[in-house]
Scaffold this active site. Structure first.
Site, PDB file in Angstrom:
ATOM      1  N   CYS A 106      -0.720 -11.983  -0.122  1.00  0.00           N
ATOM      2  CA  CYS A 106      -1.539 -10.789   0.102  1.00  0.00           C
ATOM      3  C   CYS A 106      -2.927 -11.166   0.617  1.00  0.00           C
ATOM      4  O   CYS A 106      -3.521 -10.437   1.401  1.00  0.00           O
ATOM      5  CB  CYS A 106      -1.640  -9.952  -1.156  1.00  0.00           C
ATOM      6  SG  CYS A 106      -2.233 -10.864  -2.592  1.00  0.00           S
ATOM      7  N   THR A 152       0.838  -1.198   0.000  1.00  0.00           N
ATOM      8  CA  THR A 152       0.000   0.000   0.000  1.00  0.00           C
ATOM      9  C   THR A 152       0.877   1.253   0.000  1.00  0.00           C
ATOM     10  O   THR A 152       0.571   2.243  -0.672  1.00  0.00           O
ATOM     11  CB  THR A 152      -0.926  -0.024   1.231  1.00  0.00           C
ATOM     12  OG1 THR A 152      -1.762  -1.179   1.113  1.00  0.00           O
ATOM     13  CG2 THR A 152      -1.781   1.223   1.339  1.00  0.00           C
ATOM     14  N   GLU A 194      -3.256  -3.092  -6.798  1.00  0.00           N
ATOM     15  CA  GLU A 194      -3.496  -4.319  -6.030  1.00  0.00           C
ATOM     16  C   GLU A 194      -2.516  -4.301  -4.871  1.00  0.00           C
ATOM     17  O   GLU A 194      -1.325  -4.532  -5.067  1.00  0.00           O
ATOM     18  CB  GLU A 194      -3.248  -5.554  -6.911  1.00  0.00           C
ATOM     19  CG  GLU A 194      -4.161  -5.673  -8.106  1.00  0.00           C
ATOM     20  CD  GLU A 194      -5.579  -6.022  -7.723  1.00  0.00           C
ATOM     21  OE1 GLU A 194      -5.816  -6.448  -6.574  1.00  0.00           O
ATOM     22  OE2 GLU A 194      -6.465  -5.843  -8.572  1.00  0.00           O
TER      23      GLU A 194
HETATM   24  P1  NDP Z   1       6.628  -3.142  -2.857  1.00  0.00           P
HETATM   25  O1  NDP Z   1       5.546  -2.159  -2.745  1.00  0.00           O
HETATM   26  O2  NDP Z   1       7.852  -2.973  -2.054  1.00  0.00           O
HETATM   27  O3  NDP Z   1       7.133  -3.248  -4.378  1.00  0.00           O
HETATM   28  C1  NDP Z   1       6.251  -3.552  -5.431  1.00  0.00           C
HETATM   29  C2  NDP Z   1       6.886  -3.145  -6.738  1.00  0.00           C
HETATM   30  O4  NDP Z   1       6.979  -1.728  -6.806  1.00  0.00           O
HETATM   31  C3  NDP Z   1       8.311  -3.664  -6.922  1.00  0.00           C
HETATM   32  O5  NDP Z   1       8.512  -4.045  -8.258  1.00  0.00           O
HETATM   33  C4  NDP Z   1       9.132  -2.448  -6.573  1.00  0.00           C
HETATM   34  O6  NDP Z   1      10.416  -2.464  -7.134  1.00  0.00           O
HETATM   35  C5  NDP Z   1       8.289  -1.369  -7.187  1.00  0.00           C
HETATM   36  N1  NDP Z   1       8.596  -0.021  -6.709  1.00  0.00           N
HETATM   37  C6  NDP Z   1       9.259   0.368  -5.587  1.00  0.00           C
HETATM   38  N2  NDP Z   1       9.294   1.717  -5.506  1.00  0.00           N
HETATM   39  C7  NDP Z   1       8.654   2.202  -6.599  1.00  0.00           C
HETATM   40  C8  NDP Z   1       8.347   3.507  -7.083  1.00  0.00           C
HETATM   41  N3  NDP Z   1       8.721   4.621  -6.431  1.00  0.00           N
HETATM   42  N4  NDP Z   1       7.643   3.621  -8.232  1.00  0.00           N
HETATM   43  C9  NDP Z   1       7.229   2.531  -8.896  1.00  0.00           C
HETATM   44  N5  NDP Z   1       7.508   1.257  -8.496  1.00  0.00           N
HETATM   45  C10 NDP Z   1       8.202   1.104  -7.356  1.00  0.00           C
HETATM   46  O7  NDP Z   1       5.940  -4.544  -2.589  1.00  0.00           O
HETATM   47  P2  NDP Z   1       6.626  -5.963  -2.424  1.00  0.00           P
HETATM   48  O8  NDP Z   1       7.394  -6.294  -3.665  1.00  0.00           O
HETATM   49  O9  NDP Z   1       7.337  -6.005  -1.122  1.00  0.00           O
HETATM   50  O10 NDP Z   1       5.358  -6.938  -2.386  1.00  0.00           O
HETATM   51  C11 NDP Z   1       4.683  -7.266  -1.223  1.00  0.00           C
HETATM   52  C12 NDP Z   1       3.404  -6.496  -1.117  1.00  0.00           C
HETATM   53  O11 NDP Z   1       2.606  -6.766  -2.253  1.00  0.00           O
HETATM   54  C13 NDP Z   1       2.551  -6.890   0.069  1.00  0.00           C
HETATM   55  O12 NDP Z   1       2.047  -5.748   0.680  1.00  0.00           O
HETATM   56  C14 NDP Z   1       1.429  -7.699  -0.547  1.00  0.00           C
HETATM   57  O13 NDP Z   1       0.256  -7.694   0.214  1.00  0.00           O
HETATM   58  C15 NDP Z   1       1.263  -7.026  -1.854  1.00  0.00           C
HETATM   59  N6  NDP Z   1       0.624  -7.908  -2.811  1.00  0.00           N
HETATM   60  C16 NDP Z   1      -0.662  -7.613  -3.201  1.00  0.00           C
HETATM   61  C17 NDP Z   1      -1.320  -8.453  -4.065  1.00  0.00           C
HETATM   62  C18 NDP Z   1      -2.685  -8.138  -4.546  1.00  0.00           C
HETATM   63  O14 NDP Z   1      -3.072  -8.670  -5.576  1.00  0.00           O
HETATM   64  N7  NDP Z   1      -3.455  -7.294  -3.889  1.00  0.00           N
HETATM   65  C19 NDP Z   1      -0.702  -9.697  -4.546  1.00  0.00           C
HETATM   66  C20 NDP Z   1       0.632  -9.894  -4.088  1.00  0.00           C
HETATM   67  C21 NDP Z   1       1.256  -9.014  -3.239  1.00  0.00           C
HETATM   68  P3  NDP Z   1      11.664  -3.001  -6.248  1.00  0.00           P
HETATM   69  O15 NDP Z   1      11.318  -4.391  -5.816  1.00  0.00           O
HETATM   70  O16 NDP Z   1      12.770  -2.965  -7.214  1.00  0.00           O
HETATM   71  O17 NDP Z   1      11.796  -2.037  -5.092  1.00  0.00           O
END
Ligand code: NDP
Length: 494
Positions: free
Chosen positions: A271, A217, A237
């Protein structure tokens, strides 16, 4: 801030910390180039029409089925999850890919609408048009299943896609794009840009026609703000704090078994995994003792050695620890594990009871193998507490007779009755959340429509004798229109 450097970063085996591989960090220019390339083939991809795209996407799904072991091994390497879980993930992703390919034509065909009596001379229809280039940003916890929920549906709807995977799972994404390019007319139709958060930011700023984000989030808010600058629409999501409601008439044994799996599999990094349980007091002891007994039998370990793997993202261990500490400090009791369960990179199962609702463990997403069980006096109380969250992603309800009644009161995007997380595997239903769990939908017809825009087309079948949209409109025409509206709507009450 524009990045110009093009260096590399490493992804790791989470169980050992060893380096898995190095991947390029795509700069702003690289991302812009990938989006331009995707745009250059967008018309041709759209021109293939549904049948042409269906052929390519089904060929891809066949290829993925044939190479499922290879894909599962990659997922297991980069996330640390057991091979069996990785295989399950790939099968679910393939299910969505095939569904999107097979159903896009029917879901997105033009719809005729009744124009109403006043406009009876018009024919009205709504067409669905692909957006152009869709940017997809994905997380690491389900590195193929999660992004595929956007990628497959966006492609089937006629868009080209540029995908930025999590920095923890770039290898899976690169492999995915390579397999696609071996069956597709051009590798620019679906391409991958690897890198860190800044590469994701660059994709948000690249001028894509929609950005589908899955992740936390916290990052979603940054993504939405970045995209707002260029009016780029977003699907978000995000995280969840999914409740499980156990009624008096629940099948306790199955509920305990499934809830434990929902909470602990994938090391709790799901998630839509169970994070908190509200159990009716009359069956609370039975439920708790059953889940505790089962919970004591499972252990984490490296792939091939445990029921679930390590924390994929090392910094999450501090979050998990802080939640357990706060829960216990505020009066919660650990029946399985506790603070000592966090043994980097693993977390042993933790089952807590009676944790106050204001604990961060009840408020925020823990994303670890931790489940909290609180007892309630009534199902109304269970519903109220379930809804008293800033999240609203998924939920489970266990009741033989009242499942539907309870489910319909929950403020969330998806509910499974007498089952757990099963909605994610049903390709024909939408997936997504409310509140801080996000907005927009992937999967199902809604997921296909999400990657299109509506174009309304109305056509005059004949001209009316009385003209309303002309400077030559007569006082008689004014009378006619007011009279018609009065006749049609003036008397209707209810
Ligand atoms: P993050 O929010 O840390 O990262 C998600 C993606 O965003 C990564 O590819 C990350 O890159 C990228 N990112 C980071 N900073 C930026 C930015 N400033 N602008 C654009 N993109 C950016 O999430 P997580 O990878 O840790 O995933 C876990 C989370 O995902 C949990 O909260 C989980 O609940 C949620 N989730 C939700 C689902 C749903 O369908 N609702 C399904 C699966 C997971 P990088 O990794 O390189 O930092």
């Amino acid at each position: 801030m524009a990045s110009k450097r093009n260096t590399t970063f490493a992804s790791h085996y989470p169980a050992t910390g060893e380096i898995f591989g190095f991947f390029p960090i795509f700069s702003d220019d690289d991302v812009t180039g990938a989006v331009e390339n995707a745009r250059s083939v967008a018309a041709a991809w759209q021109g293939l029409d549904f049948s042409g795209r269906r052929k390519v996407l089904l060929a891809w799904s066949k290829l993925l089925i044939g190479r499922i072991d290879e894909c599962a091994k990659l997922i297991s390497d980069e996330t640390g999850k057991p091979i069996g879980d990785a295989k399950l993930e790939v099968t679910l992703a393939i299910g969505h890919l095939a569904w999107a390919a097979r159903n896009a034509r029917e879901v997105l065909r033009p719809q005729h609408r009744t124009p109403g009596l006043l406009m009876a001379n018009m024919a009205a229809r709504v067409e669905r048009s692909p957006l152009g280039v869709v940017g997809v940003i994905g997380p690491w916890n389900y590195p193929i299943f999660t992004p595929m929920g956007s990628i497959a549906y966006a492609l089937a709807a006629g868009n080209t896609v540029v995908f930025k995977p999590s920095e923890f799972t770039p290898g899976v994404a690169v492999w995915l794009a390579e397999t696609f390019s071996s069956v597709a007319p051009s590798h620019h139709i679906f391409s991958v840009v690897t890198g860190l958060g800044d590469t994701g930011r660059a994709l948000c700023e690249s001028g894509v026609d929609k950005l589908a984000f899955t992740g936390s989030t916290k990052t979603a808010k940054v993504v939405a703000a970045t995209c707002a600058k260029t009016m780029t629409p977003v699907v978000l999501e995000c995280g969840g704090k999914d409740p499980v409601i156990i009624a008096e008439d629940a099948d306790i044994k199955t509920a305990a078994d499934f809830t434990l799996w929902s909470a602990m599999s994938n090391a709790g990094q799901t998630c839509i995994g169970a994070e908190r349980v509200y159990v009716h007091e009359s069956v609370a002891d039975q439920f708790t003792s059953t889940i505790v007994e089962l919970g004591k039998k499972i252990t984490p370990g490296a792939p091939g050695q445990g029921n679930y793997g390590p924390a994929t993202m090392p910094k999450q261990l501090d979050v998990i620890k802080s939640h357990i500490a706060d829960a216990i400090k505020k009066g919660g009791k650990a029946l399985v594990g506790g603070l000592d369960s966090v043994k980097p990179p693993f977390v042993e199962p933790v089952i807590l009871i009676n944790v106050p609702e204001d604990s961060i463990a009840m408020q925020d997403e823990t994303f670890g193998p931790v489940i909290i069980i609180n007892r309630v006096k009534t199902m109304d109380e269970a519903v109220r507490l379930s809804n008293a969250s800033r999240y609203g992603l998924g939920a489970s309800v266990w009741s033989k007779r009242n499942g539907n009644k309870i489910a319909s009161q929950l403020q969330c995007g998806m509910v499974a009755i007498n089952s757990t997380i099963s909605f994610a595997a049903v390709a024909s239903v939408p997936f997504g959340g409310v509140k801080e769990s996000g907005y927009g939908r992937i999967h199902g017809p809604e997921g296909l429509m999400e990657f299109t825009y509506a174009r309304t087309v109305v056509r005059a079948r004949f001209q009316l004798p009385v003209s309303f949209t002309s400077f030559g409109r007569s006082p008689f025409a004014d009378k006619v229109i007011v009279g018609l509206v009065k006749a049609l709507h003036g008397r209707s009450i209810g």
